[in-house]
Design an enzyme around this catalytic site. Sequence first.
Site: not given
Lengths: 502, 502
Positions: A267-269, A271, A292, A362, A386, A406
Amino acid sequence: MSERVQNRELKAKIMSADEAAQFVNHGATVGMSGFTGAAYPKALPTAIANRAKQEHDAGREYGIRLLTGASTAPDCDGVLAEADALSFRMPYQSDPVMRGKINDGQLNYQDVHLSHSGLQVEQGFFGAIDVAIVEVTRITEEGHLIPSSGVGNNVEYLEAAKQIILEVNEWQSLNLEGMADIYRVPYLPNRTPIPIINVGDRVGTTYIEIDTTKVVAVVETDAPDRNSPFKPFDEVSEQIAGNYLDFLEGEVAAGRLAYDHYIMQSGVGNVPNAVMAGLLDSKFENIQAYTEVVQDGMLDLIDAGKMAVASATSFALSPEYAEKMNREAEKYRKYLVLRPLQISNSPEVIRRMGLISSNGMIEADIYGNINSTHVAGTRVMNGIGGSGDFTRNAFASTFISPSAAKGGAISAIVPFASHIDHTEHDAMVVITEYGYADLRGLAPKQRVPKMIAIAHPDYRPLLEEYFDRALNNADSFQHTPHDLTTAFDFHNRLNAAGTMQK
Amino acid sequence: MSERVQNRELKAKIMSADEAAQFVNHGATVGMSGFTGAAYPKALPTAIANRAKQEHDAGREYGIRLLTGASTAPDCDGVLAEADALSFRMPYQSDPVMRGKINDGQLNYQDVHLSHSGLQVEQGFFGAIDVAIVEVTRITEEGHLIPSSGVGNNVEYLEAAKQIILEVNEWQSLNLEGMADIYRVPYLPNRTPIPIINVGDRVGTTYIEIDTTKVVAVVETDAPDRNSPFKPFDEVSEQIAGNYLDFLEGEVAAGRLAYDHYIMQSGVGNVPNAVMAGLLDSKFENIQAYTEVVQDGMLDLIDAGKMAVASATSFALSPEYAEKMNREAEKYRKYLVLRPLQISNSPEVIRRMGLISSNGMIEADIYGNINSTHVAGTRVMNGIGGSGDFTRNAFASTFISPSAAKGGAISAIVPFASHIDHTEHDAMVVITEYGYADLRGLAPKQRVPKMIAIAHPDYRPLLEEYFDRALNNADSFQHTPHDLTTAFDFHNRLNAAGTMQK
């Protein structure tokens, strides 16, 4: 500049974006290029937004139904949302303005598995596609389209649309040509196996063939893709990356993975980029990605000689790396394949590859159900993207997240996930900065101590307390014990007091 | 009788079930044949149960880890559960005694997507497989196994196991030979496309090849498969079937389906059989099934000349139809293909076929999340089975259920599903006796009125009341509005007062 439009028929259709926007009428269903800040049309969205403002100012209704590959950028989703130019959006978005409109109830958004989105268009679930608006690098003499920095659902939209508007973006390197591999699964009932056996297999063409008579406008642009820059890695990201690498080492130790045969999906980000940075110094070699999007970390792995090939549908590069790609596309295209989304995210190919998936989340609950999309069950962030395509078909699926967000007010591990995008049947390994919970081969109750062990220490007593209550709840059966009267107390506290803590 | 064991080496291994059970030691992980009351071993389970009782009576620990294809029958799962002979069970069960032990917390059960179960065994997620116990129709001179009434994960268990025990069941018709199509996807990293293009394609062998030196025992049996008889259709089942057919007609009207090209997948039960009865009188011809199990209704469709071919992994026939199959296997084998579970439930092949899936459910929520497994979130019934494999990859996915259960005390439509096995991204059409809710192409809030319209009328006001409360909840965002403080009130009322009604 119009050297990039070599087809004579299409050259005659060159016009301004405002002129082209006149083909995009109220109520139209529009299939647009664009995937994670890459390859989206740079001029039409603003022109459509302006048209919407004019129509609204004149007291007329104006709203289009927008389908894309995935998210786009502020100058696409952002301006369209700002102008209230949309009545429906699918299959994914990540724009703050658009997200606000969706969460205010002003915009209908359907969050669709990306591998399903093109199929569902083809199957007519969104009705007729009126206009396709697609960015390309250039148009050949024959009228073939050379994709720019992403493919997404372009093939499906171009095929299904009654009218086509093309944007030819001079900013995109001509050396991207050759990176795309356009393979089209035949329509039902004639579908056939996708002949990809190895990550880097090329089985299609480097261009998209279209019915040029459907093209109503060609617009020339010169504007960059716009992805967000990544933040520098913080300590938590690096700890998570370390735990992910420990998990990989465990797979090697178990004989399930070889150092020279790791196929990643990511996935994107921040981490995931920290994970890729960690791989730079690892024992893994010849790394492949069937994923992806191409991310910064993959270019670093290629540069370091650690990554042999990456297959994706699009780039998701920071501005710095997007420029680097543009400069060095001739080099990188030897390592990269850009495929249609139906192929990059194909369950068939994913399962064949035996890859290890890794996606953000999340929250996860104590039994391993994963919420990828909604904060406290009601506030949608981006979408499932995806992650379902890869998670369900991976050799092993992982979810990664800091244990708290947070400033500690939100725990990533909760008693009952407030929205479920990946079920307890799907998530195999959950990773935080406190370690990894390997849920494979375990019954629900056996997973609980592993999940609590990777929760933030501040939340472990609260999770233990919930699990004890569930175990002792006279109303609860003991396969998946719960106390439904308090299952959402973490979220209710967050809503009431701004923190999940007691 | 031992004419059915033609291999000399294996003939020498013939012994009693009690003798064979001595190979199944405490702590063993056992891979067993058996799928929905068919093809399970008929003698070893009782022998193992007896051994467990003896060991327990002698004060010794005894428990095995049992992996199968799916559910079995009272003389397999039932006797083993009764004797507390198991410490772990996967990937599916439906036995009342076993379910009781699981829900009492006495037995660990992992509920796994059936298409994953064989893969996960192969990948070592359950550790080493000590013994495979597999029923066959006969053993050839070469030592090849002719499958009986189901294949399931037999290939994987026979390959992975250190020792093999075979049961040769004289009750199974010798004319089943030729029905099985044993195709083995090569191990990672050498997986290749599954070359099935049409439902009835045969791409493998009619037998399973094994390493005969691993066989430690051959046990002869003569006992029937045991599936539950189906109840006669009631009015509600017939109404649901009618609505399902209306949905199919709608697909034809929309140009997405032809009367001669319907490919079905169908879960097991009375409602699916009512659907198949409805198809007998429909305009659909040349019906094909790419599904998990062969059911009574499919034999009726074959007999009526309405079904061209059915591909499955096993039979799930009522006792009457199982006898009919045994008598007429020579005829039916022209229409039926029995495949390994990895193939019958393969995402790759399912997506290629473009089938319409149809599965039962316990409850759906107003946004289209589906609970297939847990009553009131904690009491597991059977398991997810193959419903996820088919739902995720179908052309269109449907879930069918009466709108209420237990004399109206339980609503099948609830505000928030108390366990989620199929997400809002997966379920496309939900069908009750009150109609069908077509959720395709809709944002979450747009789905709500459609879901409430198919709820039982007694529950519609309560669902409206919840949705109003969610819409007006100041804590809730408006993409997927919820009031988490009352989201499980339906279930809490059921727990407290025995009914979801107010």
